[in-house]
Motif scaffolding. Structure first.
Motif, PDB file in Angstrom:
ATOM      1  N   GLU A  10      -2.807  -4.965  -3.863  1.00 30.56           N
ATOM      2  CA  GLU A  10      -3.506  -6.165  -3.389  1.00 30.56           C
ATOM      3  C   GLU A  10      -5.013  -6.027  -3.544  1.00 30.56           C
ATOM      4  OE1 GLU A  10      -2.970  -7.722   0.717  1.00 30.56           O
ATOM      5  OE2 GLU A  10      -0.857  -7.533   0.143  1.00 30.56           O
ATOM      6  N   ALA A  11      -5.520  -4.851  -3.152  1.00 33.30           N
ATOM      7  CA  ALA A  11      -6.974  -4.621  -3.257  1.00 33.30           C
ATOM      8  C   ALA A  11      -7.410  -4.681  -4.716  1.00 33.30           C
ATOM      9  CB  ALA A  11      -7.328  -3.259  -2.647  1.00 33.30           C
ATOM     10  N   LEU A  12      -6.592  -4.111  -5.593  1.00 32.30           N
ATOM     11  CA  LEU A  12      -6.942  -4.110  -7.019  1.00 32.30           C
ATOM     12  C   LEU A  12      -6.932  -5.529  -7.587  1.00 32.30           C
ATOM     13  CD1 LEU A  12      -5.017  -0.930  -8.191  1.00 32.30           C
ATOM     14  CD2 LEU A  12      -7.470  -1.339  -8.501  1.00 32.30           C
ATOM     15  N   GLN A  13      -5.993  -6.333  -7.074  1.00 31.89           N
ATOM     16  CA  GLN A  13      -5.908  -7.709  -7.586  1.00 31.89           C
ATOM     17  C   GLN A  13      -7.170  -8.500  -7.244  1.00 31.89           C
ATOM     18  OE1 GLN A  13      -2.013  -8.719  -6.085  1.00 31.89           O
ATOM     19  NE2 GLN A  13      -1.073  -8.354  -8.095  1.00 31.89           N
ATOM     20  N   THR A  14      -7.780  -8.192  -6.123  1.00 28.63           N
ATOM     21  CA  THR A  14      -9.012  -8.920  -5.777  1.00 28.63           C
ATOM     22  C   THR A  14     -10.129  -8.579  -6.771  1.00 28.63           C
ATOM     23  OG1 THR A  14      -9.775  -7.189  -4.284  1.00 28.63           O
ATOM     24  CG2 THR A  14      -8.495  -8.963  -3.277  1.00 28.63           C
ATOM     25  N   LEU A  15      -9.999  -7.434  -7.451  1.00 27.94           N
ATOM     26  CA  LEU A  15     -11.011  -7.058  -8.450  1.00 27.94           C
ATOM     27  C   LEU A  15     -10.583  -7.459  -9.864  1.00 27.94           C
ATOM     28  CD1 LEU A  15     -11.882  -3.442  -7.202  1.00 27.94           C
ATOM     29  CD2 LEU A  15     -13.291  -5.488  -6.957  1.00 27.94           C
ATOM     30  N   GLY A  16      -9.446  -8.162  -9.965  1.00 23.36           N
ATOM     31  CA  GLY A  16      -8.989  -8.622 -11.279  1.00 23.36           C
ATOM     32  C   GLY A  16      -8.093  -7.630 -11.995  1.00 23.36           C
ATOM     33  N   TYR A  17      -7.637  -6.591 -11.291  1.00 20.65           N
ATOM     34  CA  TYR A  17      -6.724  -5.607 -11.904  1.00 20.65           C
ATOM     35  C   TYR A  17      -5.317  -5.790 -11.341  1.00 20.65           C
ATOM     36  CZ  TYR A  17     -10.864  -3.602 -13.865  1.00 20.65           C
ATOM     37  OH  TYR A  17     -12.011  -3.436 -14.592  1.00 20.65           O
ATOM     38  N   ALA A  18      -4.408  -4.927 -11.764  1.00 21.11           N
ATOM     39  CA  ALA A  18      -3.028  -4.929 -11.268  1.00 21.11           C
ATOM     40  C   ALA A  18      -2.387  -6.305 -11.379  1.00 21.11           C
ATOM     41  CB  ALA A  18      -2.999  -4.428  -9.810  1.00 21.11           C
ATOM     42  N   LYS A  19      -2.488  -6.866 -12.582  1.00 21.46           N
ATOM     43  CA  LYS A  19      -1.880  -8.196 -12.774  1.00 21.46           C
ATOM     44  C   LYS A  19      -0.361  -8.028 -12.778  1.00 21.46           C
ATOM     45  CE  LYS A  19      -5.889 -10.027 -15.003  1.00 21.46           C
ATOM     46  NZ  LYS A  19      -6.564  -9.023 -15.841  1.00 21.46           N
ATOM     47  N   GLU A  20       0.338  -9.083 -12.381  1.00 21.35           N
ATOM     48  CA  GLU A  20       1.816  -8.999 -12.318  1.00 21.35           C
ATOM     49  C   GLU A  20       2.394  -8.775 -13.699  1.00 21.35           C
ATOM     50  OE1 GLU A  20       3.560  -8.746  -9.752  1.00 21.35           O
ATOM     51  OE2 GLU A  20       2.111  -9.326  -8.234  1.00 21.35           O
ATOM     52  N   PRO A  52       5.366   4.888   0.781  1.00 20.21           N
ATOM     53  CA  PRO A  52       5.317   3.995  -0.385  1.00 20.21           C
ATOM     54  C   PRO A  52       4.653   2.642  -0.094  1.00 20.21           C
ATOM     55  CG  PRO A  52       7.528   4.901  -0.072  1.00 20.21           C
ATOM     56  CD  PRO A  52       6.737   5.291   1.128  1.00 20.21           C
ATOM     57  N   ALA A  53       4.671   2.204   1.161  1.00 23.76           N
ATOM     58  CA  ALA A  53       4.108   0.884   1.489  1.00 23.76           C
ATOM     59  C   ALA A  53       2.620   0.811   1.143  1.00 23.76           C
ATOM     60  CB  ALA A  53       4.324   0.586   2.960  1.00 23.76           C
ATOM     61  N   ILE A  54       1.947   1.956   1.139  1.00 24.99           N
ATOM     62  CA  ILE A  54       0.498   1.943   0.849  1.00 24.99           C
ATOM     63  C   ILE A  54       0.230   1.416  -0.565  1.00 24.99           C
ATOM     64  CG2 ILE A  54      -1.612   3.361   0.729  1.00 24.99           C
ATOM     65  CD1 ILE A  54      -0.399   5.247   2.701  1.00 24.99           C
ATOM     66  N   LEU A  55       1.193   1.630  -1.453  1.00 27.17           N
ATOM     67  CA  LEU A  55       0.972   1.196  -2.835  1.00 27.17           C
ATOM     68  C   LEU A  55       0.805  -0.325  -2.919  1.00 27.17           C
ATOM     69  CD1 LEU A  55       3.332   3.529  -4.907  1.00 27.17           C
ATOM     70  CD2 LEU A  55       0.888   3.778  -4.414  1.00 27.17           C
ATOM     71  N   ASP A  56       1.508  -1.057  -2.042  1.00 29.88           N
ATOM     72  CA  ASP A  56       1.348  -2.515  -2.041  1.00 29.88           C
ATOM     73  C   ASP A  56      -0.069  -2.900  -1.616  1.00 29.88           C
ATOM     74  OD1 ASP A  56       3.932  -2.926  -2.872  1.00 29.88           O
ATOM     75  OD2 ASP A  56       4.734  -2.863  -0.819  1.00 29.88           O
ATOM     76  N   GLU A  57      -0.577  -2.170  -0.627  1.00 25.79           N
ATOM     77  CA  GLU A  57      -1.944  -2.465  -0.165  1.00 25.79           C
ATOM     78  C   GLU A  57      -2.951  -2.186  -1.288  1.00 25.79           C
ATOM     79  OE1 GLU A  57      -2.625  -0.139   3.408  1.00 25.79           O
ATOM     80  OE2 GLU A  57      -0.645  -0.709   4.167  1.00 25.79           O
TER      81      GLU A  57
END
Ligand code: COA
Ligand code: AMP
Length: 630
Positions: free
Chosen positions: A620-630, A612-617
């Motif tokens: 994070e990667a998606l957030q750098t592209l402007g996705y996965a907002k909180e 499951p820890a991979i989902l956090d990574e």
């Protein structure tokens, strides 16, 4: 008759229903029955009838004294031209091209690829093939040479008909070099090519292989229509599946004629002489069914539009054409309306035009979001009808059949099953679920006339892709629900297909391109929500151990590769490098979970996830592209 009576009439006597519909078609020899089920689960329609598509779409209207009426209007805001072609002119042009093809040895059953932009000659090429019983396969101009090559090898055409160039608002699309590169790449070589030279770019022809459109037809004897069997393939149209190898949907002649003719009046409320416009492209199924064949079979006027909803030159171009051409029914993709709404939210452009003739707007190709539907309802004051269909079906599975009855619209639903389609929502074991429950959308076999008969040269793949999962049903690849009133709601795809600006694309095909990059060890492509285009592809790259190149460079290279291999239409612009991909313990990549994270949607942690820890990574990667907002 009300919709439910028509649907019941079909259900109680399907053969009688379709035989009656077939009476509106010209047959050299009438079929003895509608359905031929002796090879079930491969079904055929009107197999022992003899007919010709071009005769039905062109000649019979001329013979009925309607030759001087307009068949095609070409509207190109890019070249600033408007041009009309009457049925009589169309007959002369098509029979001349057909005669030239025949003289060069193209015969009934031979394949011809058509690679052309939105010009009337594209329709003429399709009809010329139909006239002599040749099987055309139109390839969308936004695909790159490699995609064209794949199609050349799959359908092994005797000839290719292309134009020198296409015109996008910001650039000239050089078709000829793409065509030459595709022929170079393909193992199969066509015997010859016919090139329509446009003023904007005159292509260099290869001596002995290429002919110019006009020279090719010089002095030839026009061809008459060749009668073909009802089950003779009318065309092959490739569409995206789960892998990079596209699926060649085979449409057969008799069912295609009967079904499209039926839909023109019953779904779109169009009669002979009416003006109908589908703002799509001949490279897609909408273009086949409703720019070319449907309106012409009905004897209506169709519009060939070379332009975009915005920027050619402004967000009022659709409304100007609807006013000037007195369009009665208009068909477009929700994306196009979203693009217009974004530029003209208050409808200032709409107010400038008189749209008295417009009676309805039809939407398909992707999910129609409620905001867009409500905006259009308010701005136009006419029914805005979402309808659901696929390349495979060739016409609407579910719709609000305006020509029968204007049913109450439930926003978010493309309404109810059309005659011929019995829609069921199934659970994983293939059992129908309760009304309102989500499941796989399947259609009871046989599918109606006009739908796919098989896949070109791939009957086993046809069965595997569509028939094997739920015996007795066609698997649509869509998931959704059906309510107590029979209204369906299309929620998502169950496979790797994504829908970008109304264009159907395979993430599997994009993954194949990414994997071929020398630094990429593993990858995944998902479709993330996009306000304008519905979805956008986004790639995750895991690099080979020891690769210490700049990640930005690698991303640029894979973006370039997808554009070069698949084409600009893939609109692949987003990718990021990650260390690992989330997988189940059995190694299946959890693409669905990644989509949920990207779109900031709640999700259930998959029970079978390996780490499951991979989902956090990933987040994070998606957030750098402007996705996965909180
Ligand atoms: N030939 C060559 N290139 C093409 C093409 C064609 N026929 N159609 C599209 N492309 C290219 C575009 O030029 C663009 O290239 P770019 O990356 O260099 O800008 C790329 O493919 C993506 O095109 P598109 O998805 O159309 O995006 P866009 O930003 O140019 O336009 C919309 C956005 C919404 C205006 C446009 O997508 C649209 O009109 N969509 C409606 C689609 C539709 O009607 N589909 C029919 C299905 S029913
Ligand atoms: P295509 O074969 O390109 O026409 O794409 C068909 C797919 O587009 C369908 O299987 C759906 O996933 C999607 N689609 C088409 N029309 C609709 C619609 N009205 N609502 C939701 N999805 C749609």
């Amino acid at each position: 008759m009300a919709y439910k009576d028509v649907y019941e009439a079909w259900k109680s006597d399907p053969d009688g229903f379709w035989m009656k519909a077939a009476e509106e078609i010209h047959w050299y020899e009438k079929p003895s029955k509608a359905l031929f089920d002796d090879k079930a689960p491969i079904y055929e329609w009107f197999s022992d009838g003899m007919t010709n598509t071009c005769y039905n779409a062109v000649d019979r209207h001329v013979e009925a004294g309607r030759g001087d009426e307009l068949a095609i209007m070409h509207e190109s805001p890019i070249t600033h031209s408007t041009k009309g072609i009457t049925y009589k002119e169309l007959q002369a042009r098509v029979s001349s091209l057909a005669g030239a093809l025949k003289m060069r040895g193209v015969e009934k059953g031979d394949r011809v690829i058509i690679y052309m932009p939105m010009i009337p000659e594209a329709l003429e090429a399709m009809l010329a093939c139909a006239r002599i019983g040749a099987v055309h396969s139109v390839v969308f101009g936004g695909f790159a040479a490699h995609e064209l090559a794949v199609r050349i090898d799959d359908c092994t055409p005797k000839a290719i008909i292309a134009a020198s160039c296409g015109l996008e608002p910001n650039r000239v699309v050089h078709y000829k070099p793409l065509l030459d590169a595709a022929i170079e790449m393909a193992e199969h070589k066509p015997e010859f090519c016919v090139i329509f030279q446009r003023e904007q770019e005159v292509a260099k022809l290869i001596d002995g292989r290429d002919f110019s459109w006009h020279g090719f037809q010089y002095g030839v004897k026009p061809a008459e229509c060749v009668p073909v069997e009802g089950n003779h393939p009318a065309y092959i149209l490739y569409t995206s599946g789960t892998t990079g190898q596209p699926k060649g949907v085979v449409r057969s002649t008799g069912g295609h004629l009967v079904a499209l003719n039926w839909t023109m009046k019953n779904i779109y409320n169009i009669e002979a002489g009416d003006r109908f416009w589908a703002a799509s492209d001949v490279g897609w199924v909408v273009g086949h069914s409703y720019i070319c064949y449907g309106p012409l079979i009905k004897g209506a006027q169709t519009i060939v539009f070379e332009g975009k909803p915005v920027g050619t030159p402004h967000a009022g171009v659709f409304w100007r054409i609807i006013q000037n051409q007195r369009v009665k029914s208009f068909f477009t993709a929700p994306t196009a309306l979203r693009a217009i709404k974004r530029e003209d939210p208050t409808g200032e452009w709409i107010k400038r035009y008189k749209l008295h003739d417009l009676q309805a707007i039809f939407l398909a190709g992707e999910r129609a979001d409620p905001d867009t539907i409500k905006w259009a309802q308010e701005k136009f004051g006419v029914p805005v009808i979402d309808h659901w269909w696929q390349t495979e079906t060739g016409w609407a599975i579910a719709a609000n059949p305006l020509g029968i009855e204007d049913l109450p619209i439930k926003i978010g639903s493309p309404s109810v099953a059309m005659p011929g389609y019995e829609i069921e929502i199934l659970d994983e074991a293939g059992h129908p679920v309760e009304a309102g429950e989500l499941g796989a959308i399947a259609i009871k076999l046989p599918l109606p006339p006009g739908t796919l008969q098989t896949l070109w040269n791939a009957e086993e793949r046809y069965k595997k892709s569509y028939l094997n999962t739920f015996p007795g049903y066609y698997e649509t690849g869509d998931a959704g629900i059906k309510d107590e009133d029979g209204y369906v709601y299309i929620m998502a795809r169950t496979d790797d297909v994504i829908n970008v600006a109304g264009h159907r694309l395979s993430t599997g095909a994009m993954e194949e391109v990414l994997s071929a990059h020398p630094d990429v060890a593993e990858c995944a492509v998902i479709g993330v929500a996009d306000q304008l285009k519905g979805q956008s592809p986004l790639g995750f790259l895991c690099l080979n151990a020891g690769c210490n190149r700049d990640h930005g460079d690698i991303v640029k290279e894979v973006v370039r590769d997808v554009r070069n291999e698949i084409g600009p239409v893939a609109a692949f612009k987003l990718a990021c490098v990650v260390d690992r991909l989330p997988k189940t313990r059995s190694g299946k990549i959890l693409r669905g979970t990644m989509v949920k994270i990207a779109d900031s949607q709640p999700f259930k942690m998959p029970a079978t996830i390996d780490d499951p820890a991979i989902l956090d990574e990933i987040k994070e990667a998606l957030q750098t592209l402007g996705y996965a907002k909180e």
